[in-house]
Scaffold this motif. Structure first.
Motif, PDB file in Angstrom:
ATOM      1  N   GLU A  92       0.827  -1.219   0.000  1.00  0.00           N
ATOM      2  CA  GLU A  92       0.000   0.000   0.000  1.00  0.00           C
ATOM      3  C   GLU A  92       0.858   1.264   0.000  1.00  0.00           C
ATOM      4  O   GLU A  92       0.469   2.289  -0.569  1.00  0.00           O
ATOM      5  CB  GLU A  92      -0.893  -0.015   1.259  1.00  0.00           C
ATOM      6  N   LYS A  95       1.463   2.833  -3.291  1.00  0.00           N
ATOM      7  CA  LYS A  95       0.326   3.368  -4.052  1.00  0.00           C
ATOM      8  C   LYS A  95       0.375   4.886  -3.993  1.00  0.00           C
ATOM      9  O   LYS A  95      -0.393   5.545  -3.293  1.00  0.00           O
ATOM     10  CB  LYS A  95      -0.996   2.828  -3.489  1.00  0.00           C
ATOM     11  N   GLY A 124      -5.608  -5.065  -5.661  1.00  0.00           N
ATOM     12  CA  GLY A 124      -6.133  -3.717  -5.765  1.00  0.00           C
ATOM     13  C   GLY A 124      -5.071  -2.648  -5.872  1.00  0.00           C
ATOM     14  O   GLY A 124      -5.271  -1.633  -6.563  1.00  0.00           O
ATOM     15  N   VAL A 125      -3.938  -2.841  -5.219  1.00  0.00           N
ATOM     16  CA  VAL A 125      -2.880  -1.817  -5.296  1.00  0.00           C
ATOM     17  C   VAL A 125      -2.378  -1.705  -6.735  1.00  0.00           C
ATOM     18  O   VAL A 125      -2.325  -0.610  -7.307  1.00  0.00           O
ATOM     19  CB  VAL A 125      -1.719  -2.152  -4.329  1.00  0.00           C
ATOM     20  N   ASP A 128      -5.232  -0.220  -8.953  1.00  0.00           N
ATOM     21  CA  ASP A 128      -5.476   1.220  -8.723  1.00  0.00           C
ATOM     22  C   ASP A 128      -4.386   2.064  -9.350  1.00  0.00           C
ATOM     23  O   ASP A 128      -4.645   3.107  -9.962  1.00  0.00           O
ATOM     24  CB  ASP A 128      -5.537   1.507  -7.214  1.00  0.00           C
ATOM     25  N   THR A 148      -6.412 -10.460  -9.177  1.00  0.00           N
ATOM     26  CA  THR A 148      -5.880 -11.718  -8.626  1.00  0.00           C
ATOM     27  C   THR A 148      -6.116 -11.870  -7.123  1.00  0.00           C
ATOM     28  O   THR A 148      -5.651 -12.841  -6.529  1.00  0.00           O
ATOM     29  CB  THR A 148      -4.372 -11.816  -8.890  1.00  0.00           C
ATOM     30  N   THR A 149      -6.816 -10.910  -6.495  1.00  0.00           N
ATOM     31  CA  THR A 149      -7.165 -11.080  -5.076  1.00  0.00           C
ATOM     32  C   THR A 149      -8.691 -11.079  -4.944  1.00  0.00           C
ATOM     33  O   THR A 149      -9.410 -10.687  -5.879  1.00  0.00           O
ATOM     34  CB  THR A 149      -6.619  -9.921  -4.209  1.00  0.00           C
ATOM     35  N   ASP A 155     -14.519  -6.212  -5.885  1.00  0.00           N
ATOM     36  CA  ASP A 155     -14.664  -4.771  -5.632  1.00  0.00           C
ATOM     37  C   ASP A 155     -13.889  -3.941  -6.649  1.00  0.00           C
ATOM     38  O   ASP A 155     -14.465  -3.271  -7.496  1.00  0.00           O
ATOM     39  CB  ASP A 155     -14.168  -4.487  -4.194  1.00  0.00           C
ATOM     40  N   LYS A 161     -13.247   2.960 -10.429  1.00  0.00           N
ATOM     41  CA  LYS A 161     -12.355   3.809  -9.653  1.00  0.00           C
ATOM     42  C   LYS A 161     -10.896   3.405  -9.822  1.00  0.00           C
ATOM     43  O   LYS A 161     -10.570   2.217  -9.813  1.00  0.00           O
ATOM     44  CB  LYS A 161     -12.699   3.719  -8.167  1.00  0.00           C
ATOM     45  N   LYS A 170      -5.920   8.740   2.087  1.00  0.00           N
ATOM     46  CA  LYS A 170      -6.204   7.529   1.316  1.00  0.00           C
ATOM     47  C   LYS A 170      -7.006   7.864   0.067  1.00  0.00           C
ATOM     48  O   LYS A 170      -8.024   8.571   0.129  1.00  0.00           O
ATOM     49  CB  LYS A 170      -6.991   6.594   2.229  1.00  0.00           C
ATOM     50  N   PHE A 188      -6.988 -17.897  -9.043  1.00  0.00           N
ATOM     51  CA  PHE A 188      -5.958 -17.059  -8.398  1.00  0.00           C
ATOM     52  C   PHE A 188      -6.134 -17.045  -6.878  1.00  0.00           C
ATOM     53  O   PHE A 188      -5.184 -16.863  -6.128  1.00  0.00           O
ATOM     54  CB  PHE A 188      -6.047 -15.617  -8.913  1.00  0.00           C
ATOM     55  N   SER A 191      -4.057 -19.247  -4.148  1.00  0.00           N
ATOM     56  CA  SER A 191      -2.695 -18.980  -3.651  1.00  0.00           C
ATOM     57  C   SER A 191      -2.642 -17.772  -2.724  1.00  0.00           C
ATOM     58  O   SER A 191      -1.578 -17.407  -2.229  1.00  0.00           O
ATOM     59  CB  SER A 191      -1.745 -18.751  -4.831  1.00  0.00           C
TER      60      SER A 191
HETATM   61  N1  LIG Z   1     -10.608   0.912  -7.117  1.00  0.00           N
HETATM   62  C1  LIG Z   1     -11.523   0.426  -6.302  1.00  0.00           C
HETATM   63  O1  LIG Z   1     -12.745   0.490  -6.560  1.00  0.00           O
HETATM   64  C2  LIG Z   1     -11.093  -0.263  -5.035  1.00  0.00           C
HETATM   65  C3  LIG Z   1     -12.012  -1.035  -4.319  1.00  0.00           C
HETATM   66  C4  LIG Z   1     -11.563  -1.686  -3.152  1.00  0.00           C
HETATM   67  C5  LIG Z   1     -10.253  -1.557  -2.743  1.00  0.00           C
HETATM   68  N2  LIG Z   1      -9.407  -0.777  -3.469  1.00  0.00           N
HETATM   69  C6  LIG Z   1      -7.994  -0.643  -3.076  1.00  0.00           C
HETATM   70  O2  LIG Z   1      -7.370  -1.921  -3.220  1.00  0.00           O
HETATM   71  C7  LIG Z   1      -6.292  -2.041  -2.283  1.00  0.00           C
HETATM   72  C8  LIG Z   1      -6.441  -3.357  -1.530  1.00  0.00           C
HETATM   73  O3  LIG Z   1      -6.440  -4.394  -2.519  1.00  0.00           O
HETATM   74  P1  LIG Z   1      -5.960  -5.888  -2.158  1.00  0.00           P
HETATM   75  O4  LIG Z   1      -6.674  -6.331  -0.912  1.00  0.00           O
HETATM   76  O5  LIG Z   1      -6.071  -6.665  -3.389  1.00  0.00           O
HETATM   77  O6  LIG Z   1      -4.426  -5.655  -1.727  1.00  0.00           O
HETATM   78  P2  LIG Z   1      -3.068  -5.845  -2.525  1.00  0.00           P
HETATM   79  O7  LIG Z   1      -3.168  -5.409  -3.926  1.00  0.00           O
HETATM   80  O8  LIG Z   1      -2.037  -5.204  -1.643  1.00  0.00           O
HETATM   81  O9  LIG Z   1      -2.839  -7.446  -2.509  1.00  0.00           O
HETATM   82  C9  LIG Z   1      -2.723  -8.086  -1.237  1.00  0.00           C
HETATM   83  C10 LIG Z   1      -1.497  -9.044  -1.240  1.00  0.00           C
HETATM   84  O10 LIG Z   1      -1.818 -10.188  -2.037  1.00  0.00           O
HETATM   85  C11 LIG Z   1      -0.739 -10.463  -2.958  1.00  0.00           C
HETATM   86  N3  LIG Z   1      -1.354 -11.164  -4.085  1.00  0.00           N
HETATM   87  C12 LIG Z   1      -2.083 -10.632  -5.105  1.00  0.00           C
HETATM   88  N4  LIG Z   1      -2.629 -11.615  -5.849  1.00  0.00           N
HETATM   89  C13 LIG Z   1      -2.218 -12.810  -5.294  1.00  0.00           C
HETATM   90  C14 LIG Z   1      -2.468 -14.171  -5.576  1.00  0.00           C
HETATM   91  N5  LIG Z   1      -3.268 -14.548  -6.581  1.00  0.00           N
HETATM   92  N6  LIG Z   1      -1.884 -15.115  -4.779  1.00  0.00           N
HETATM   93  C15 LIG Z   1      -1.089 -14.759  -3.738  1.00  0.00           C
HETATM   94  N7  LIG Z   1      -0.833 -13.470  -3.388  1.00  0.00           N
HETATM   95  C16 LIG Z   1      -1.400 -12.523  -4.167  1.00  0.00           C
HETATM   96  C17 LIG Z   1      -0.164  -9.109  -3.237  1.00  0.00           C
HETATM   97  O11 LIG Z   1       1.160  -9.224  -3.697  1.00  0.00           O
HETATM   98  C18 LIG Z   1      -0.236  -8.459  -1.859  1.00  0.00           C
HETATM   99  O12 LIG Z   1       0.874  -8.859  -1.081  1.00  0.00           O
HETATM  100  C19 LIG Z   1      -6.377  -0.824  -1.378  1.00  0.00           C
HETATM  101  O13 LIG Z   1      -5.440   0.133  -1.788  1.00  0.00           O
HETATM  102  C20 LIG Z   1      -7.793  -0.287  -1.623  1.00  0.00           C
HETATM  103  O14 LIG Z   1      -7.873   1.110  -1.425  1.00  0.00           O
HETATM  104  C21 LIG Z   1      -9.790  -0.126  -4.600  1.00  0.00           C
END
Ligand SMILES: NC(=O)c1ccc[n+]([C@@H]2O[C@H](COP(=O)([O-])OP(=O)(O)OC[C@H]3O[C@@H](n4cnc5c(N)ncnc54)[C@H](O)[C@@H]3O)[C@@H](O)[C@H]2O)c1
Ligand SMILES: O=C(CO)[C@@H](O)[C@H](O)[C@H](O)[C@H](O)COP(=O)(O)O
Ligand SMILES: [Co+2]
Length: 410
Positions: A92, A95, A124-125, A128, A148-149, A155, A161, A170, A188, A191
């Motif tokens: 994060e 970002k 999401g990081v 975004d 991939t998360t 979301d 967004k 934020k 995805f 893992s």
């Molecule tokens: N744009 C939007 O509408 C929106 C909506 C919700 C959240 N967000 C933003 O998204 C971010 C949170 O997203 P997040 O929860 O995906 O966090 P993230 O992107 O940090 O991913 C979380 C962790 O999972 C790892 N990872 C990713 N894919 C993987 C996989 N398939 N297998 C194993 N590890 C994997 C990443 O390397 C990271 O360490 C925040 O910045 C939030 O503000 C944006």
């Protein structure tokens, strides 16, 4: 200029392979659910980028796990020299604008032109960051995201967004930049680290609490969904869902609910937004903790606090409040954080949201399981009410600590 869509035509339509959103302002995009998205046999990703230069970005973990497959896919489908993959620093705290400039510099040196594609493969990081870079690079280029998360698939992947953290806030800078395609392969999720699954379940619980009592009950009966083996929840038994069926149900229902909420107000002309539930106190906690608290965790704490606040204000009965906080706890998410859940910081969060939402608070609080209302102004929340809500959660956290079995540090 997008042609306006009539009310009858606008909305979200689901099919076996995903969802199509048509907003009243004419914005329309597809959110696909697919299997083996990086298998050379799957044409979906290639079709989104056909005949265009592709500059792909991912993070270190996703590159370690899936980078070889991604490069093999692009190599099989695109001519040499027309594609490249770049690995961004993760987390994060990356970002921010510096990383957006890095993305644009890499795209420029890779020869990305107006007709090219910025491809995000990550959570999401990554999405975004790349989405915001795609929104401003050459004043806007095609953006494709492979989420991939779990947070990404339910979301980030279903909305428009994009953005970064800036000015100590934020998601302070960003753009609404609809994806040309949003591809979601549940494989995805296998893992993902348990903490990241739980963060995704926080956003799922958000939608269940404000919109869908059945999804809420399924999560109550099956808090281990996506994580550990479990029996099919009784509330879903008549559908004969197996393990994958329950996960598909939770995934698809969460995606649909979020898209239905976003569709009529995609660019947030109306600042009273039910999907802001969990996002009033949360963003300030994430920033104040220097991102020690992950996004999904801050959403969880915010939802617990907002629910206790609703109870104290007489908007939510104690039994439903207890069900909501107990669900958040059962999902393995925090309901309190001693360092950031202080009256001062929570008060600062309320004022920040009041400013951000056009000098109206529009705090979302549940008034039952599956429904929510707005608390519209700061004056509607006396300091004593906020303190009582915080005390209830602090006491719960203290009891949980006292009751927790002494376990060796893992
Ligand atoms: N744009 C939007 O509408 C929106 C909506 C919700 C959240 N967000 C933003 O998204 C971010 C949170 O997203 P997040 O929860 O995906 O966090 P993230 O992107 O940090 O991913 C979380 C962790 O999972 C790892 N990872 C990713 N894919 C993987 C996989 N398939 N297998 C194993 N590890 C994997 C990443 O390397 C990271 O360490 C925040 O910045 C939030 O503000 C944006
Ligand atoms: O976190 C996000 C979007 O970033 C979503 O989960 C959330 O429901 C809503 O979009 C909130 O409105 C938060 O929006 P914002 O702080 O990202 O502008
Ligand atoms: Co969120």
């Amino acid at each position: 200029m997008t042609a306006q869509t009539s009310a009858a035509e606008s909305g979200v339509r689901g099919d076996d392979n995903g969802f199509t959103l048509r907003a009243p302002d004419g914005t329309s995009y597809r959110v696909d659910l697919t299997r083996e998205v990086l298998s050379p046999a799957n044409p979906l990703l290639a079709e989104c980028c056909e005949g265009r230069r592709v500059v792909a970005f991912t993070g270190p973990t996703v590159d370690r796990l899936y980078g070889r497959q991604l490069r093999a896919y692009l190599d099989a489908r695109f001519a040499p020299g027309t594609w490249s993959v770049h690995v961004l620093g993760g987390g994060e705290d990356r970002k921010r604008m510096e990383t957006v400039e890095e993305i644009c510099a890499l795209a420029k040196s890779a020869g990305l032109d107006r007709g090219g594609v910025m491809l995000a493969v990550g959570g999401g990081v990554t999405c975004d960051l790349v989405g915001f870079a795609a929104a401003i690079y050459c004043r806007g280029v095609r953006y494709v995201k492979v989420n991939t998360t779990l947070v990404g698939q339910i979301d980030v992947g279903v909305g428009v967004k994009t953005g970064i953290n800036a000015l100590g806030t934020k998601n302070m800078l960003g753009a609404y930049h609809p994806p040309h395609a949003s591809l979601n392969d549940p494989a995805f999720l296998r893992s993902l680290a348990p903490r990241d699954i739980r963060c995704g379940l926080g956003e799922t619980a958000k939608m269940a609490i404000i919109k869908d009592a059945r999804l809420f009950q399924a999560l109550e009966e099956c808090p281990q969904v996506f994580q550990r083996p479990y029996a099919t929840p009784a509330s879903l038994a008549e559908e004969g869902l197996g393990r994958r069926g329950v996960e598909d149900y939770v995934l698809r229902t969460s995606m649909r609910l979020m898209m239905e909420e976003l569709c009529p107000n995609l660019r947030e002309h109306d600042l009273a937004r039910l999907v802001d539930f969990g996002h009033t106190f949360g963003p300030v906690m994430e920033t104040a903790s220097a991102y020690r608290i992950a996004h999904g965790e801050s959403v969880a704490i915010d939802m617990a606090l907002s629910s206790e606040l609703a109870r104290v204000l007489g908007l939510l009965d104690a039994r439903d409040c207890e069900r909501i906080v107990a669900l958040i706890d059962a999902l393995g998410l925090p309901v309190f954080d001693p360092e950031t859940c202080t009256p001062e910081l929570m008060d600062r969060a309320l004022k920040a949201s009041w400013e951000r939402r056009g000098r109206r608070l529009h705090l979302v609080v549940p008034d039952g399981i599956g429904s929510a209302v707005f608390v519209d102004d700061l004056d509607d929340i006396p300091g004593a009410a906020l303190q009582e809500a915080l005390d209830a959660l602090a006491a719960r956290a203290q009891d949980a600590t006292a009751a927790a079995p002494l376990t060796a540090a893992c």
